[in-house]
Design an enzyme around this catalytic site. Structure first.
Site, short mmCIF file in Angstrom:
data_model
loop_
_atom_site.label_atom_id
_atom_site.label_comp_id
_atom_site.label_asym_id
_atom_site.label_seq_id
_atom_site.Cartn_x
_atom_site.Cartn_y
_atom_site.Cartn_z
N LYS A 116 0.94 -1.26 0.02
CA LYS A 116 -0.14 0.11 -0.03
C LYS A 116 0.74 1.29 -0.10
O LYS A 116 0.45 2.19 -0.54
CB LYS A 116 -1.19 -0.02 1.15
CG LYS A 116 -1.88 -1.13 1.27
CD LYS A 116 -2.54 -1.33 -0.07
CE LYS A 116 -3.31 -2.98 -0.03
NZ LYS A 116 -3.60 -3.29 -1.61
N GLU A 200 -2.71 8.02 8.09
CA GLU A 200 -3.31 8.83 7.06
C GLU A 200 -4.24 9.92 7.74
O GLU A 200 -4.85 9.30 8.70
CB GLU A 200 -3.97 7.88 6.10
CG GLU A 200 -3.40 7.46 4.86
CD GLU A 200 -4.14 6.65 4.20
OE1 GLU A 200 -5.20 6.61 4.26
OE2 GLU A 200 -3.72 5.76 3.21
N HIS A 235 -16.80 -3.97 5.79
CA HIS A 235 -16.02 -3.79 4.56
C HIS A 235 -16.59 -5.04 3.44
O HIS A 235 -15.76 -5.41 2.57
CB HIS A 235 -14.69 -4.24 4.78
CG HIS A 235 -13.97 -3.30 5.65
ND1 HIS A 235 -13.96 -1.91 5.62
CD2 HIS A 235 -13.59 -3.50 7.17
CE1 HIS A 235 -13.21 -1.13 6.49
NE2 HIS A 235 -13.12 -1.86 7.64
N ARG A 292 -8.20 -7.71 -9.90
CA ARG A 292 -8.83 -8.70 -10.27
C ARG A 292 -10.30 -8.35 -11.09
O ARG A 292 -10.65 -7.18 -10.99
CB ARG A 292 -9.17 -9.48 -9.26
CG ARG A 292 -10.08 -8.65 -8.12
CD ARG A 292 -10.67 -9.32 -7.08
NE ARG A 292 -11.43 -8.52 -6.06
CZ ARG A 292 -11.18 -7.92 -5.05
NH1 ARG A 292 -10.13 -7.65 -4.80
NH2 ARG A 292 -12.08 -6.97 -4.58
#
Ligand code: MV4
Length: 494
Positions: A116, A200, A235, A292
């Site tokens: 990431k 962040e 999520h 994907r």
């Protein structure tokens, strides 16, 4: 084009991929675990190979076994679907090393984008907006504290190897940082084998908007517009739509251009999705790339008139992109509802089991991508998704009404599904206004229970039938939120 392709997956996505293969004259090879012997993807394939017991690590995640089957069956390519090995750089590499085409990006691209902070660094160099925060991950808690204090709270801690929300922590005050860092580091180590984390700025009330991309091996890249995926819980998305009610044509163009830049910067090949968070202000930020085919790809197919799996196969076979950006149009509106075997009144606890009665909705603008059938026993070992209901219509409101109609017509008995919950969400005022954001379900539907009157009506109908000696419909009152249970059960009675 390939003559024979192995689909290293199960359920609705394996079936969906096989359908395009058949249309293209490509033979299909299924793999299945012990409890999947009677699964729909096994029935649908031209050949099927048993690859091991229920445990994913010994079957659908068993790289060696799948490569062996691919060689034995003589396939030229493997489609990984989503989940399982789809974003596993070692699987892509194992295919490359065995001379089998992996239908997805090169293993090196999967690996780079899976990191990431590396992805954030690449994107900020390419001037794609990233969320303000650190570009290097660390386990130095003093440094993490210093960065967070400078940024101002709330902040969010993320794992360098994370994604999909695993190992994330929101911290709202400086005093909470030390404990949060320690626990996030240990969780990251346990979950990913990499303890490094970074900080962040935490965005407030963002929407999740993602852009579909296609890139070929000649360096051409295009985008196929956005999908709005804000309606999720833990999520896991449950409703997606396109176009996003939040994008102006100008914002759509800028986000599309940013996504194409992401594709070109990362050396992307094949189909992918660039995820963004979009603030109410209209500022958007790169989140991550899903390397994907995604669960929600059908809404893009229905509004752009494309078959994304066909493009994946053509790109993997080395063909140049057969679509140009200028010829792509977004037409009408599409919505997808994911039909899970879960109890929405019990924190979405999985509810696998035998499907007693099953009838899919049909009619104008309705598509069902299903992995189940009447009499099928949903195994407990995997993601409890049964199918996806996708509708398309001329505009958002017509698509919303069509979705209500189709959800009402979807009959699944024997197991609990989230259909009743989805109906309540789709019918709700905030959804009909398009006022979606990532905490939508928590904000508007926490503690949801099926409508008591519906349950009582179902019970009453059942008792009346019994008194009159009518055939007993296999509708149980325990089925949470069963839609309009008093309507004609017709062919439905067993
Ligand atoms: C965020 C965020 C708010 N601020 N980052 C969750 C999954 C992972 N891909 C990134 N996620 C988030 N990152 C900052 N700086 C909120 C989320 C988030 C989220 C993002 C997309 C879809 C659903 C979500 C649900 C909760 C939190």
């Amino acid at each position: 084009m390939f003559k024979k392709v192995l689909i290293a997956n199960r359920s609705e996505i394996a079936v969906r991929i096989m359908r395009t293969c058949r249309e293209m004259g490509i033979q299909t090879v299924a793999v299945y675990s012990e409890p999947d012997r009677k699964a729909l993807h096994v029935v649908e394939a031209e050949e099927a190979f048993s690859i091991g017991p229920a445990e994913p690590s010994e079957s659908y995640l068993n790289i060696e076994r799948i490569i062996d089957v691919a060689k034995a069956a003589g396939v030229e390519a493997i489609h990984p679907g989503y989940g399982f090995l789809a974003e596993h750089p070692l699987f892509a590499r194992a295919c490359e090393d065995s001379g089998i085409v992996f239908i997805g990006p090169p293993s090196q691209v999967i690996e780079n984008l899976g990191n990431k902070t590396l992805a954030r660094t690449m994107m900020s160099r390419a001037e794609v907006p990233v969320i303000p925060g650190m570009l290097e991950a660390t386990t130095d808690t003093t440094l993490l504290q210093k960065e967070a204090d400078a940024m101002g709270y709330p902040i969010i801690i993320k794992a360098a190897a994370g994604g999909g929300g695993k190992g994330m922590r929101v911290v709202s005050a400086s005093s909470e940082m030390p404990d949060a860092c320690v626990s996030a580091i240990s969780e990251a180590e346990k979950a990913f084998g990499d303890p490094s984390i970074y900080v962040e700025k935490c965005l407030e009330r963002p929407r999740h908007v993602e852009i579909q991309i296609l890139a070929d091996s000649n360096g051409n890249a295009i985008h196929l517009f956005e999908r709005e995926c804000s309606i999720q819980r833990r999520h896991q998305k449950i409703i997606e739509e396109t176009p996003s009610p939040a994008l102006s044509p100008e914002l759509r163009e800028r986000m599309g251009e940013a996504a194409v830049k992401v594709a070109k910067t990362s050396g992307y090949v094949n189909a992918g999705t660039v995820e963004f968070l979009l603030e109410p202000s209209g500022n958007f930020y790169f989140l991550e790339v899903n390397t994907r085919l995604q669960v929600e790809h059908p809404i893009t197919e229905l509004t752009t008139g494309t078959d994304l799996v066909r493009h994946q196969l053509e790109i993997a076979a080395g063909s140049p992109l057969s679509l140009r950006q200028e010829e792509l149009l977004q037409r009408g509106h599409a919505i997808e509802c994911r039909i899970y075997a879960e109890d929405p009144a019990a924190d979405f606890f999985p509810s696998p089991g035998k499907i007693i009665g099953y009838q899919e909705p049909t009619g104008p603008g309705v598509r069902v991508d299903s992995g189940v059938y009447e009499g099928y026993e949903v195994p407990m070992h995997y993601d409890p998704i049964l199918s996806k209901l996708i509708v398309a219509a001329e505009n958002r409101e017509l698509a919303r009404r069509r979705m209500i109609r189709a959800l009402e017509d979807y009959r699944i008995t024997g197991i609990t599904t989230i259909i009743g919950f989805l109906l309540d969400v789709i019918r709700s005022v905030p959804f009909s206004r398009g006022d979606t954001f990532i905490d939508f379900v928590q904000t508007h539907f926490s503690g949801w229970k099926p409508d008591k009157d519906l349950v009582r009506a179902a019970a009453a109908a059942y008792l009346v039938d019994e008194m009159l000696g009518a055939p007993q419909p296999q509708v149980t009152v325990s089925q949470a939120g069963y839609p309009t249970p008093w309507q004609s059960l017709g062919a439905w009675t067993l």
